[in-house]
Design a protein around this motif. Sequence first.
Motif, PDB file in Angstrom:
ATOM      1  N   PHE A   1       1.360  -1.284  -0.185  1.00 22.02           N
ATOM      2  CA  PHE A   1      -0.307  -0.081  -0.045  1.00 22.02           C
ATOM      3  C   PHE A   1       1.224   1.645   0.232  1.00 22.02           C
ATOM      4  O   PHE A   1       0.592   2.185  -0.776  1.00 22.02           O
ATOM      5  CB  PHE A   1      -1.158   0.149   1.262  1.00 22.02           C
ATOM      6  N   SER A   2       2.171   1.097   0.971  1.00 24.36           N
ATOM      7  CA  SER A   2       2.674   2.346   0.853  1.00 24.36           C
ATOM      8  C   SER A   2       3.964   2.679  -0.626  1.00 24.36           C
ATOM      9  O   SER A   2       3.805   3.694  -1.309  1.00 24.36           O
ATOM     10  CB  SER A   2       3.837   1.865   1.977  1.00 24.36           C
ATOM     11  N   SER A   3       3.658   1.259  -1.390  1.00 24.97           N
ATOM     12  CA  SER A   3       4.304   1.711  -2.757  1.00 24.97           C
ATOM     13  C   SER A   3       3.741   2.302  -3.807  1.00 24.97           C
ATOM     14  O   SER A   3       3.465   2.803  -4.228  1.00 24.97           O
ATOM     15  CB  SER A   3       5.183   0.257  -2.947  1.00 24.97           C
ATOM     16  N   ARG A   4       2.187   1.856  -3.590  1.00 24.54           N
ATOM     17  CA  ARG A   4       0.932   2.151  -4.196  1.00 24.54           C
ATOM     18  C   ARG A   4       1.221   3.622  -4.394  1.00 24.54           C
ATOM     19  O   ARG A   4       0.623   4.040  -5.019  1.00 24.54           O
ATOM     20  CB  ARG A   4      -0.445   1.410  -4.329  1.00 24.54           C
ATOM     21  N   LEU A   5       1.212   4.034  -2.882  1.00 24.10           N
ATOM     22  CA  LEU A   5       0.769   5.411  -2.288  1.00 24.10           C
ATOM     23  C   LEU A   5       2.185   6.530  -3.104  1.00 24.10           C
ATOM     24  O   LEU A   5       1.650   7.655  -3.539  1.00 24.10           O
ATOM     25  CB  LEU A   5       0.688   5.626  -0.654  1.00 24.10           C
ATOM     26  N   ALA A   6       3.199   5.988  -3.233  1.00 21.92           N
ATOM     27  CA  ALA A   6       4.055   6.488  -3.840  1.00 21.92           C
ATOM     28  C   ALA A   6       4.336   6.351  -5.398  1.00 21.92           C
ATOM     29  O   ALA A   6       4.503   7.883  -5.434  1.00 21.92           O
ATOM     30  CB  ALA A   6       5.403   5.850  -3.277  1.00 21.92           C
ATOM     31  N   HIS A   7       3.577   5.810  -5.878  1.00 19.63           N
ATOM     32  CA  HIS A   7       3.171   6.067  -6.957  1.00 19.63           C
ATOM     33  C   HIS A   7       1.883   6.562  -7.490  1.00 19.63           C
ATOM     34  O   HIS A   7       2.735   7.427  -8.775  1.00 19.63           O
ATOM     35  CB  HIS A   7       2.615   4.229  -7.723  1.00 19.63           C
ATOM     36  N   THR A   8       1.444   6.978  -6.816  1.00 22.56           N
ATOM     37  CA  THR A   8       0.231   7.443  -7.092  1.00 22.56           C
ATOM     38  C   THR A   8       0.335   9.098  -6.783  1.00 22.56           C
ATOM     39  O   THR A   8       0.335  10.543  -8.319  1.00 22.56           O
ATOM     40  CB  THR A   8      -1.172   7.087  -6.333  1.00 22.56           C
ATOM     41  N   VAL A   9       0.887   9.916  -5.518  1.00 25.30           N
ATOM     42  CA  VAL A   9       1.669  10.977  -5.716  1.00 25.30           C
ATOM     43  C   VAL A   9       2.679  11.381  -6.791  1.00 25.30           C
ATOM     44  O   VAL A   9       2.610  12.599  -7.246  1.00 25.30           O
ATOM     45  CB  VAL A   9       2.400  10.461  -3.919  1.00 25.30           C
TER      46      VAL A   9
ATOM     47  N   ASP B   1      -0.383  17.160  -1.316  1.00 26.77           N
ATOM     48  CA  ASP B   1       0.380  17.986   0.409  1.00 26.77           C
ATOM     49  C   ASP B   1       0.027  17.108   1.246  1.00 26.77           C
ATOM     50  O   ASP B   1       0.911  16.576   2.162  1.00 26.77           O
ATOM     51  CB  ASP B   1       0.110  19.313   0.211  1.00 26.77           C
ATOM     52  N   LYS B   2      -1.449  16.747   1.062  1.00 24.53           N
ATOM     53  CA  LYS B   2      -1.856  15.719   2.224  1.00 24.53           C
ATOM     54  C   LYS B   2      -1.400  14.348   2.455  1.00 24.53           C
ATOM     55  O   LYS B   2      -1.224  13.431   3.021  1.00 24.53           O
ATOM     56  CB  LYS B   2      -3.048  15.699   2.114  1.00 24.53           C
ATOM     57  N   ARG B   3      -1.297  13.948   1.016  1.00 21.14           N
ATOM     58  CA  ARG B   3      -0.520  11.865   0.578  1.00 21.14           C
ATOM     59  C   ARG B   3      -1.697  11.529   1.324  1.00 21.14           C
ATOM     60  O   ARG B   3      -1.598  10.159   1.292  1.00 21.14           O
ATOM     61  CB  ARG B   3       0.589  12.200   1.505  1.00 21.14           C
ATOM     62  N   ASP B   4      -3.272  11.946   0.311  1.00 20.84           N
ATOM     63  CA  ASP B   4      -4.499  11.556   0.738  1.00 20.84           C
ATOM     64  C   ASP B   4      -4.612  10.745  -1.061  1.00 20.84           C
ATOM     65  O   ASP B   4      -4.597  11.171  -1.989  1.00 20.84           O
ATOM     66  CB  ASP B   4      -5.294  12.628   0.833  1.00 20.84           C
ATOM     67  N   GLU B   5      -4.445   9.207  -1.013  1.00 22.93           N
ATOM     68  CA  GLU B   5      -4.561   8.212  -2.117  1.00 22.93           C
ATOM     69  C   GLU B   5      -5.700   8.297  -2.596  1.00 22.93           C
ATOM     70  O   GLU B   5      -5.736   8.500  -4.412  1.00 22.93           O
ATOM     71  CB  GLU B   5      -4.088   6.622  -1.722  1.00 22.93           C
ATOM     72  N   LYS B   6      -6.914   8.395  -2.944  1.00 24.45           N
ATOM     73  CA  LYS B   6      -8.238   8.924  -2.749  1.00 24.45           C
ATOM     74  C   LYS B   6      -8.253  10.230  -3.266  1.00 24.45           C
ATOM     75  O   LYS B   6      -8.553  10.055  -4.359  1.00 24.45           O
ATOM     76  CB  LYS B   6      -8.861   8.168  -1.728  1.00 24.45           C
ATOM     77  N   ALA B   7      -7.667  10.720  -2.420  1.00 27.37           N
ATOM     78  CA  ALA B   7      -8.103  12.252  -3.262  1.00 27.37           C
ATOM     79  C   ALA B   7      -7.283  12.636  -4.413  1.00 27.37           C
ATOM     80  O   ALA B   7      -7.813  13.700  -5.583  1.00 27.37           O
ATOM     81  CB  ALA B   7      -7.562  13.371  -1.911  1.00 27.37           C
ATOM     82  N   ILE B   8      -6.425  12.235  -4.174  1.00 30.53           N
ATOM     83  CA  ILE B   8      -5.565  12.274  -5.408  1.00 30.53           C
ATOM     84  C   ILE B   8      -5.714  12.190  -6.563  1.00 30.53           C
ATOM     85  O   ILE B   8      -5.584  11.900  -8.090  1.00 30.53           O
ATOM     86  CB  ILE B   8      -4.020  11.829  -5.813  1.00 30.53           C
ATOM     87  N   THR B   9      -6.550  10.478  -6.853  1.00 30.88           N
ATOM     88  CA  THR B   9      -6.498   9.488  -8.300  1.00 30.88           C
ATOM     89  C   THR B   9      -8.182  10.725  -7.910  1.00 30.88           C
ATOM     90  O   THR B   9      -8.707  10.572  -9.273  1.00 30.88           O
ATOM     91  CB  THR B   9      -6.877   8.175  -7.700  1.00 30.88           C
TER      92      THR B   9
END
Length: 288
Positions: free
Chosen positions: A145-153, A181-189
């Motif tokens: 999950f952390s790797s997916r977040l990093a990719h999304t960011v 900036d918030k590193r919110d994965e769903k919000a970024i998507t």
Amino acid sequence: MPVREWRRIATTAGGILLAACVTVAGMSAWRSHESATAARELEQATADCATAHAAAKKAEQKLAEYLAGDRLAQAKAVTADKLADPETLETLDKLAEQYSEGERIPACAATDTETANATTSKLQAIEKKHTGNLSRLKKAAGAVFSSRLAHTVEQGERLYSSSEGKVQDEYSRALLRASIDKRDEKAITDAMDKVNASIDAKTKADEERKAQEEAAAAAAAQAQSTPAPQQYSYTPSGSASGPGSGPSGGGYHSSGGSAGSTGGSASPGWSVPANPDPSQLPGTDPSL
């Protein structure tokens, strides 16, 4: 034998007999104590084994529940192209496959303390192993999950930079910036979807405007290159073109260049003399 001697022998025999009785009583008490101690030890060992067995079963159940749970399924469903580090997914898959095999948990059916203690040790080792496996599995899922977040960011940062000046609504880019900036994965998507939609809307509007401008330019160019149509008039024979002019033969004349026209205006389609000479009319006999 003197009486004194009999008394000494009797006293000695009594002492020996008393000592024997005391010894037998002591041995009996010791044996009773040992038996009671062994019983208590076996009872304690059996209780410890039962406790270890319950702990091992609980650890096994927790591991099984996590293996069949939604979080692990969601982590395993992530594709490698959505990860900054695809190796995290490979590690998770290997651990999940390895830990799903399970291990037999021995029962506490021992009739002696030594066997009960040995079973307890095995159960404690199994409980520790399952607990450690669960911890490693959770850590591996978290790494995915952390790797997916990093990719999304990373993708969000790229879109934010490349979309400058290309969106119809700048609010979508501001929303994307805040989500990154918030590193919110769903919000970024969600913000990325809005930015892409804004880019598509601006591209479509630009294409429509360009098409309209090209159509207008083409129409103007065609209007400039097309000559104005010429108009023609017919004047019958015997008509006069103007004051002092004689009769002339009929024919077609350009409406824009006829002689005797006033102010360069076009002559009518048919011209008739104001005072025609009857002798000049066709088919007229002067003698009549």
